[in-house]
Enzyme design. Sequence first.
Site, PDB file in Angstrom:
ATOM      1  N   HIS A  58     -15.349  44.342   9.893  1.00  0.00           N
ATOM      2  CA  HIS A  58     -14.747  44.738   8.611  1.00  0.00           C
ATOM      3  C   HIS A  58     -13.661  43.741   8.194  1.00  0.00           C
ATOM      4  O   HIS A  58     -13.608  43.298   7.033  1.00  0.00           O
ATOM      5  CB  HIS A  58     -14.120  46.137   8.735  1.00  0.00           C
ATOM      6  CG  HIS A  58     -15.105  47.255   8.752  1.00  0.00           C
ATOM      7  ND1 HIS A  58     -16.064  47.427   7.784  1.00  0.00           N
ATOM      8  CD2 HIS A  58     -15.270  48.289   9.625  1.00  0.00           C
ATOM      9  CE1 HIS A  58     -16.777  48.506   8.059  1.00  0.00           C
ATOM     10  NE2 HIS A  58     -16.321  49.045   9.174  1.00  0.00           N
ATOM     11  N   GLY A 113       2.707  66.766  -9.852  1.00  0.00           N
ATOM     12  CA  GLY A 113       3.969  67.310 -10.361  1.00  0.00           C
ATOM     13  C   GLY A 113       3.838  68.087 -11.652  1.00  0.00           C
ATOM     14  O   GLY A 113       4.795  68.129 -12.435  1.00  0.00           O
ATOM     15  N   HIS A 121     -16.735  46.228  15.817  1.00  0.00           N
ATOM     16  CA  HIS A 121     -16.978  46.907  14.535  1.00  0.00           C
ATOM     17  C   HIS A 121     -15.814  46.676  13.571  1.00  0.00           C
ATOM     18  O   HIS A 121     -16.008  46.270  12.415  1.00  0.00           O
ATOM     19  CB  HIS A 121     -17.178  48.407  14.790  1.00  0.00           C
ATOM     20  CG  HIS A 121     -17.519  49.200  13.564  1.00  0.00           C
ATOM     21  ND1 HIS A 121     -18.792  49.595  13.256  1.00  0.00           N
ATOM     22  CD2 HIS A 121     -16.738  49.664  12.547  1.00  0.00           C
ATOM     23  CE1 HIS A 121     -18.791  50.266  12.123  1.00  0.00           C
ATOM     24  NE2 HIS A 121     -17.548  50.332  11.671  1.00  0.00           N
ATOM     25  N   GLU A 122     -14.587  46.928  14.032  1.00  0.00           N
ATOM     26  CA  GLU A 122     -13.424  46.762  13.166  1.00  0.00           C
ATOM     27  C   GLU A 122     -13.173  45.286  12.864  1.00  0.00           C
ATOM     28  O   GLU A 122     -12.721  44.942  11.757  1.00  0.00           O
ATOM     29  CB  GLU A 122     -12.185  47.390  13.814  1.00  0.00           C
ATOM     30  CG  GLU A 122     -12.304  48.885  14.085  1.00  0.00           C
ATOM     31  CD  GLU A 122     -12.618  49.686  12.839  1.00  0.00           C
ATOM     32  OE1 GLU A 122     -12.238  49.247  11.720  1.00  0.00           O
ATOM     33  OE2 GLU A 122     -13.253  50.750  12.959  1.00  0.00           O
ATOM     34  N   GLY A 172      -0.968  67.688  -6.932  1.00  0.00           N
ATOM     35  CA  GLY A 172       0.218  67.075  -6.346  1.00  0.00           C
ATOM     36  C   GLY A 172       0.942  66.090  -7.224  1.00  0.00           C
ATOM     37  O   GLY A 172       1.919  65.473  -6.784  1.00  0.00           O
TER      38      GLY A 172
END
Length: 653
Positions: free
Chosen positions: A456, A235, A452-453, A233
């Site tokens: 982080h 190019g 949980h998030e 991808g």
Amino acid sequence: MAKKSDDNMNPMDKFMDRLRGGSGEGGPQQPDSSQRKVHFSIWYFILALLLISWVQGYLAEPPREKINYSQFKQWVRDGKVENLVIGPDRIRGDIKEDKNQKDQPKHFVTVRVEDPELVELLDQKGIEYTGFAENKWVGVIVSWLLPLAIFIFFWSYLIKRMSGGAQGVLSVGKARVKIFAQKEVGVTFDDVAGIDEAKQELQEIVQFLKSPEKFQRLGGRIPKGVLLLGAPGTGKTLLAKAVAGEAGVPFFSMSGSEFVEMFVGVGAARVRDLFGQAKDQAPCIIFIDELDALGKARGLNPIGGHDEREQTLNQLLVEMDGFDAQAGVIIMAATNRPEILDPALLRPGRFDRHVAIDKPDIRGREAILKIHIKNVKLAPDVDLKRIAAMTPGFVGADLANLVNEAALFAARRDRNEVTMVDFQDAADRIIGGLEKKNRAMNPREKEIVAYHESGHALVAMSLPNVDPVNKISIIPRGIAALGYTQQLPTEDRYLMTRNELLQRLQVLLGGRVSEEVIFGDVSTGAQNDLQRATDIARSMVMEYGMSERLGPLTYTREPRSAHLDLGMGPKEREFSERTAQEIDEEVSGLVEEAHRKVQSLLKKHSDSLKELAQILLEKESIEGDELKAFAAKFKGKSSAAALEETSKTEGMA
């Protein structure tokens, strides 16, 4: 003599003109034989069946009723038969019309019996009769030739389908190359952005194709082959087309997998045909996409190589070696796995110029976005620099997809312009997957995901050498993602230090440790985090030499793709069992050390962890100014707590 106009031509003249290839207006047009295609439709088969049935119905006899011989003999005695035809095996005829018997048949046929009295009876009754001899050879020939003709027809049809052309077996060795004329290429360097260094490298190729005498007068030799290296991808194909468009020469495009076929020798024949066509249309550019499908190193497979593929590769090497670059034919190829290519392809005299196409940086992504938004109506609030900043690692194809997805979002919302919100939603969809707001989650699972998030995010806010948090969400996305924490780098990075990798480990473990601190239990939601953390720790020990215990050594020798993320994968071990045990212990030690640090951090800031989780449970997503305000508040608390702890330590001292 003037040609008849289409209006004055009768239907037969029009039909014959079309049959000869004419258009009815501009005279006969002979199509290029290389562009003719055979199209098979089921309607041709149906039309043929209808035609055959019509011919048979026209030529066939009328339907006749089969009768026994005794009944036929009685009709003869009664004088009811006429137009009698006596053959070696059959007797057929007609029945005289009788108004009193409406249900009797008009035509009949019966089996002939050896009857000497029949002829006398026919003469006696005055019935006209004739005889004929059946030609049995016709049936024999048809019974043999018809199946053979059907077999030949289907065999030739299958050969044409496999060879992709109208010339059957003769076209199998022809290169199925796509040839783009100068006007058909339609791509120039103005359509390529974000890879300025690669464009400058290829300017010399364009100048040689336009004015080769400039280099030849000084004894210079243009490179025979140019190999474009880069991730998918980026190019590579677009850049090759741009070279052809700038130079104004034909562009021969073919994939590496199109050379190798099921027939032995076809690949080598197609290589010869490709170079032969290119010489006839010089100056031109030959472009071979996915070169690794054809040019894989010989002997790389320990079980044994593919003979047909190796023959094709050998023919390509021979053609390139004996090819005169002064003829004006440039060979370009693209691959994202240069480490598995045969060394003979990469030596000087073949693909002797390698052009690396990296993933674009933030300025390159902004330039690529400017190209893709030319036909898109943008709202005034769209900031391309900000979009480029929130799409690290995106290549040209990803950015084109981003613009398209944003336009689709705006169309679904019945907007007249594409806004910044549409671009943000499109980026979230590409990175995290499709948002699934209707997925039912029980309150317990939702609470676990929120903590949980939040784990982080808090770890990322606490550490100095990690990317800042841009968005936190507990809305399910994709197949298995129940939430995600998005981090965006402030600048493009090409190196990672040991300390940065260790802090990245801590961020990955933040969600799992948060569940331990709050609930005293863990869930399956951290599986992907643990896998990524383990990969980082193992790479630090086995590849980067970042283990104090094992020293600056690497334990992997297999070539690893620089442009494809293929993972660690199975590798042949070249160290002892003792070393393997030490590697496992060191990997485990790195992860456990990061786990202890994160556990201490989240226990210290459990109040902030709960506060952030409650906000997530209420709003499901936090970003922008609200997230920045919480991060500033949390960092202020962390600084004050650190200062207080330092003062206590100094007082005790």
